[in-house]
Motif scaffolding. Structure first.
Motif, PDB file in Angstrom:
ATOM      1  N   PHE A 224       0.813  -1.207   0.000  1.00 18.31           N
ATOM      2  CA  PHE A 224       0.000   0.000   0.000  1.00 18.31           C
ATOM      3  C   PHE A 224       0.851   1.264   0.000  1.00 18.31           C
ATOM      4  CE2 PHE A 224      -3.055  -3.175   1.144  1.00 18.31           C
ATOM      5  CZ  PHE A 224      -4.192  -2.766   0.470  1.00 18.31           C
ATOM      6  N   VAL A 225       1.595   1.437  -1.088  1.00 15.81           N
ATOM      7  CA  VAL A 225       2.281   2.682  -1.368  1.00 15.81           C
ATOM      8  C   VAL A 225       1.646   3.272  -2.630  1.00 15.81           C
ATOM      9  CG1 VAL A 225       4.413   1.970  -0.250  1.00 15.81           C
ATOM     10  CG2 VAL A 225       4.109   1.484  -2.672  1.00 15.81           C
TER      11      VAL A 225
ATOM     12  N   ASN B  49      -4.661   6.802  -0.213  1.00 17.77           N
ATOM     13  CA  ASN B  49      -6.080   6.657   0.109  1.00 17.77           C
ATOM     14  C   ASN B  49      -6.251   5.903   1.423  1.00 17.77           C
ATOM     15  OD1 ASN B  49      -8.846   6.900  -0.151  1.00 17.77           O
ATOM     16  ND2 ASN B  49      -9.051   5.245  -1.642  1.00 17.77           N
ATOM     17  N   LEU B  50      -5.474   4.843   1.601  1.00 19.05           N
ATOM     18  CA  LEU B  50      -5.558   4.091   2.851  1.00 19.05           C
ATOM     19  C   LEU B  50      -5.184   4.967   4.039  1.00 19.05           C
ATOM     20  CD1 LEU B  50      -5.992   1.463   4.410  1.00 19.05           C
ATOM     21  CD2 LEU B  50      -3.616   0.871   3.922  1.00 19.05           C
TER      22      LEU B  50
ATOM     23  N   GLY C 235      -7.326   7.708   9.029  1.00 18.75           N
ATOM     24  CA  GLY C 235      -7.660   8.868   9.836  1.00 18.75           C
ATOM     25  C   GLY C 235      -9.128   8.899  10.227  1.00 18.75           C
ATOM     26  N   LEU C 236     -10.000   8.413   9.348  1.00 12.67           N
ATOM     27  CA  LEU C 236     -11.432   8.368   9.667  1.00 12.67           C
ATOM     28  C   LEU C 236     -11.727   7.406  10.807  1.00 12.67           C
ATOM     29  CD1 LEU C 236     -12.983   8.321   6.060  1.00 12.67           C
ATOM     30  CD2 LEU C 236     -12.655  10.284   7.583  1.00 12.67           C
ATOM     31  N   ALA C 237     -10.842   6.418  11.012  1.00 13.29           N
ATOM     32  CA  ALA C 237     -10.996   5.460  12.108  1.00 13.29           C
ATOM     33  C   ALA C 237     -10.126   5.825  13.309  1.00 13.29           C
ATOM     34  CB  ALA C 237     -10.643   4.056  11.624  1.00 13.29           C
ATOM     35  N   ASN C 238      -9.560   7.045  13.291  1.00 13.93           N
ATOM     36  CA  ASN C 238      -8.661   7.497  14.363  1.00 13.93           C
ATOM     37  C   ASN C 238      -7.455   6.569  14.512  1.00 13.93           C
ATOM     38  OD1 ASN C 238     -10.263   9.811  15.203  1.00 13.93           O
ATOM     39  ND2 ASN C 238     -11.706   8.317  16.070  1.00 13.93           N
ATOM     40  N   LEU C 239      -6.924   6.122  13.382  1.00 16.28           N
ATOM     41  CA  LEU C 239      -5.763   5.262  13.344  1.00 16.28           C
ATOM     42  C   LEU C 239      -4.665   5.907  12.504  1.00 16.28           C
ATOM     43  CD1 LEU C 239      -7.546   1.849  12.646  1.00 16.28           C
ATOM     44  CD2 LEU C 239      -6.402   2.468  14.790  1.00 16.28           C
TER      45      LEU C 239
ATOM     46  N   PRO D 270      -8.891   0.003  -1.379  1.00 21.31           N
ATOM     47  CA  PRO D 270      -8.691   1.440  -1.637  1.00 21.31           C
ATOM     48  C   PRO D 270      -8.322   1.760  -3.072  1.00 21.31           C
ATOM     49  CG  PRO D 270      -7.687   0.836   0.444  1.00 21.31           C
ATOM     50  CD  PRO D 270      -8.120  -0.451  -0.207  1.00 21.31           C
ATOM     51  N   ALA D 271      -7.614   0.851  -3.756  1.00 24.44           N
ATOM     52  CA  ALA D 271      -7.265   1.106  -5.155  1.00 24.44           C
ATOM     53  C   ALA D 271      -8.498   1.093  -6.046  1.00 24.44           C
ATOM     54  CB  ALA D 271      -6.259   0.067  -5.642  1.00 24.44           C
ATOM     55  N   ALA D 272      -9.490   0.261  -5.695  1.00 27.27           N
ATOM     56  CA  ALA D 272     -10.687   0.166  -6.528  1.00 27.27           C
ATOM     57  C   ALA D 272     -11.452   1.484  -6.560  1.00 27.27           C
ATOM     58  CB  ALA D 272     -11.592  -0.954  -6.021  1.00 27.27           C
TER      59      ALA D 272
END
Length: 205
Positions: free
Chosen positions: A70-71, A77-78, A83-87, A171-173
């Motif tokens: 996931f680069v 996007n990931l 961030g939306l999950a506070n991670l 996320p790529a989709a």
């Protein structure tokens, strides 16, 4: 390293096999033909004691060149979704169903998944997360042992033994199907809500 079934039928963490030990056994893997066209094995990266483990399909071009999952655009996007999950990326562990890039980003073949599956099983066993997030069909089929499509599986938490499982789009989709981004956003917010409302398992404290 023994070949084991995917854990999930009991809640107790099994005897730990470290990620370094698993990677050492994987070595310069030649178990399927994907080794012939890869640049790098993409083993996995992140917190070895993560509450959340992400499982994708397989490396793409950028991942194959850099040896990290996931680069590139999918990785950006990931990161935003986390961030939306506070991670943050350093909070989680990320792996793929297959560790080598299928040529031209084609789908991994059943025999390739079968050859690589012991390593993902052992990674799950080692991290023993509270939640597994399945990014796309291949990950969801592997973890949930189902042939159902991601569209019908996403939007709710599933349970398999110890693990809560959240299937969602890759996320790529969403880079090609922009209408799917909202579903991803919603699912990651759900993940954040679940983590906030469920205490960490004892081995994560």
């Amino acid at each position: 390293m023994s070949v084991m079934r995917i854990p999930g039928h009991d809640h107790q963490k099994p005897q730990e096999v470290t990620l370094a030990e698993i990677q050492n056994v994987l070595g310069n893997c030649h178990l399927c033909p994907l080794w012939e066209t890869r640049h790098n094995i993409v083993f996995g990266v992140g917190n070895p004691n993560a509450r959340v483990m992400f499982v994708g399909e397989g490396p793409g071009k950028n991942e194959d060149l850099q040896g990290e999952p996931f680069v590139g655009a999918a990785g950006h996007n990931l990161d935003a979704l986390l961030g939306l999950a506070n991670l943050r990326r350093e909070d989680v562990y990320i792996a793929n169903v297959v560790k080598c890039r299928p040529p031209s980003n084609r789908n991994p073949r059943p025999e390739e998944i079968e050859a690589c599956s012991p390593f993902l099983r052992e990674q799950i066993r080692s991290v023993w997360p509270d939640v597994i997030v399945c990014l796309g069909n291949f990950a969801a089929h592997f973890v949930l042992r189902t042939e159902a499509g991601i569209t019908s599986l996403r939007g709710r938490m599933h349970q398999t033994g110890h693990f809560a499982v959240l299937p969602t789009f890759h996320p790529a989709a969403a880079l090609y199907h922009r209408e799917w981004q909202q579903y991803l956003d919603d699912d990651f917010r759900m993940l954040g809500d679940w983590l906030a409302s469920h205490p960490a398992s004892p081995n994560k404290l």
